[in-house]
Scaffold this motif. Sequence first.
Motif, mmCIF file in Angstrom:
data_model
loop_
_atom_site.group_PDB
_atom_site.id
_atom_site.type_symbol
_atom_site.label_atom_id
_atom_site.label_comp_id
_atom_site.label_asym_id
_atom_site.label_seq_id
_atom_site.Cartn_x
_atom_site.Cartn_y
_atom_site.Cartn_z
ATOM 1 N N LEU A 269 0.833 -1.209 0.000
ATOM 2 C CA LEU A 269 0.000 0.000 0.000
ATOM 3 C C LEU A 269 0.864 1.255 0.000
ATOM 4 O O LEU A 269 0.550 2.240 -0.679
ATOM 5 C CB LEU A 269 -0.935 -0.009 1.206
ATOM 6 C CG LEU A 269 -1.952 1.130 1.267
ATOM 7 C CD1 LEU A 269 -2.845 1.138 0.037
ATOM 8 C CD2 LEU A 269 -2.790 1.028 2.544
ATOM 9 N N ARG A 270 1.967 1.214 0.730
ATOM 10 C CA ARG A 270 2.861 2.380 0.773
ATOM 11 C C ARG A 270 3.446 2.661 -0.607
ATOM 12 O O ARG A 270 3.534 3.822 -1.034
ATOM 13 C CB ARG A 270 3.979 2.121 1.787
ATOM 14 C CG ARG A 270 4.834 3.345 2.103
ATOM 15 C CD ARG A 270 5.859 3.028 3.186
ATOM 16 N NE ARG A 270 5.210 2.570 4.412
ATOM 17 C CZ ARG A 270 5.375 1.360 4.940
ATOM 18 N NH1 ARG A 270 6.155 0.470 4.349
ATOM 19 N NH2 ARG A 270 4.762 1.030 6.040
ATOM 20 N N LEU A 271 3.815 1.604 -1.327
ATOM 21 C CA LEU A 271 4.346 1.794 -2.676
ATOM 22 C C LEU A 271 3.258 2.322 -3.613
ATOM 23 O O LEU A 271 3.509 3.212 -4.433
ATOM 24 C CB LEU A 271 4.908 0.477 -3.213
ATOM 25 C CG LEU A 271 5.520 0.523 -4.611
ATOM 26 C CD1 LEU A 271 6.636 1.556 -4.697
ATOM 27 C CD2 LEU A 271 6.039 -0.859 -5.012
ATOM 28 N N ALA A 272 2.056 1.792 -3.486
ATOM 29 C CA ALA A 272 0.945 2.283 -4.317
ATOM 30 C C ALA A 272 0.670 3.757 -4.039
ATOM 31 O O ALA A 272 0.377 4.528 -4.954
ATOM 32 C CB ALA A 272 -0.309 1.448 -4.056
ATOM 33 N N LEU A 273 0.789 4.159 -2.781
ATOM 34 C CA LEU A 273 0.589 5.559 -2.433
ATOM 35 C C LEU A 273 1.651 6.436 -3.094
ATOM 36 O O LEU A 273 1.364 7.528 -3.584
ATOM 37 C CB LEU A 273 0.633 5.730 -0.915
ATOM 38 C CG LEU A 273 0.512 7.157 -0.364
ATOM 39 C CD1 LEU A 273 -0.808 7.780 -0.769
ATOM 40 C CD2 LEU A 273 0.655 7.154 1.150
ATOM 41 N N ALA A 274 2.890 5.931 -3.152
ATOM 42 C CA ALA A 274 3.974 6.692 -3.766
ATOM 43 C C ALA A 274 3.818 6.792 -5.275
ATOM 44 O O ALA A 274 4.238 7.775 -5.890
ATOM 45 C CB ALA A 274 5.321 6.040 -3.424
#
Length: 253
Positions: A63-68
């Motif tokens: 999710l953190r990568l998708a947010l980035a």
Amino acid sequence: MTATAFAALHRAGEPLLLPCAWDHASALALAGQGFHAVGTTSLGVAAGGGLPDGASATRDETLRLALALGSAPFLLSVDAEDGFSDDPDQVGGFARELAAVGAVGINLEDALGPADRHAEKIAAVRAAAPGLFVNARTDTYWSGDGDLAETVRRLEAYREAGADGVFVPGLTDPAPIASLAAHFDVPLNVLYSPAGPTLAHLADLGVRRVSLGSLLYRRALGAALETAAAIRSGRAPDAPTPTYDEVRALVRA
């Protein structure tokens, strides 16, 4: 940037070649090479965090990568393993979070669990995030016994549950690839293998999406090891290398 635009890239005769990134820099570098859509690789995300792949351990990292990446100027499809839960409602909730940060696609693998449970997850994603392109993966050829009839049975259940595309990693034999491509009314996705059919051959077989999976990440690791070994032995590394400023520019982007 919508799932409709992403779906349109799955063209007959000209399959979507989907490179898979593992961090912000790799995704932006791929987009800079003209790839309009970029996926993520669960192995790269997991290995980068020192976590096991395929063990539902990287929900937060994914999710953190998708947010980035979700607001970047390319279409983002996220490898979500099995949805990081056996509870369809929780999988649907995760899909809703991905859509909220800008992802347009999600890849869900059955890991050879019960087909009906995986179908329930797909249906939950369809209800929770109707704008996401759902790519339904079966592992019959990846970690199963390569049974074509079982592959069809599972993929039919996933299609009935609302999958927009079907994915069979590990399948490299042209005959069953062509059979599956002709059988389904949604795009067939296969995993590229250096030992398998070329991209042009896969297009001729009816494949409409070719994923690179963890290949780029593993090649990057291989290049790092080769470079270190070359320097240690007194040789200058000869592989193309982005400059410091080029990498900094990816971060600024």
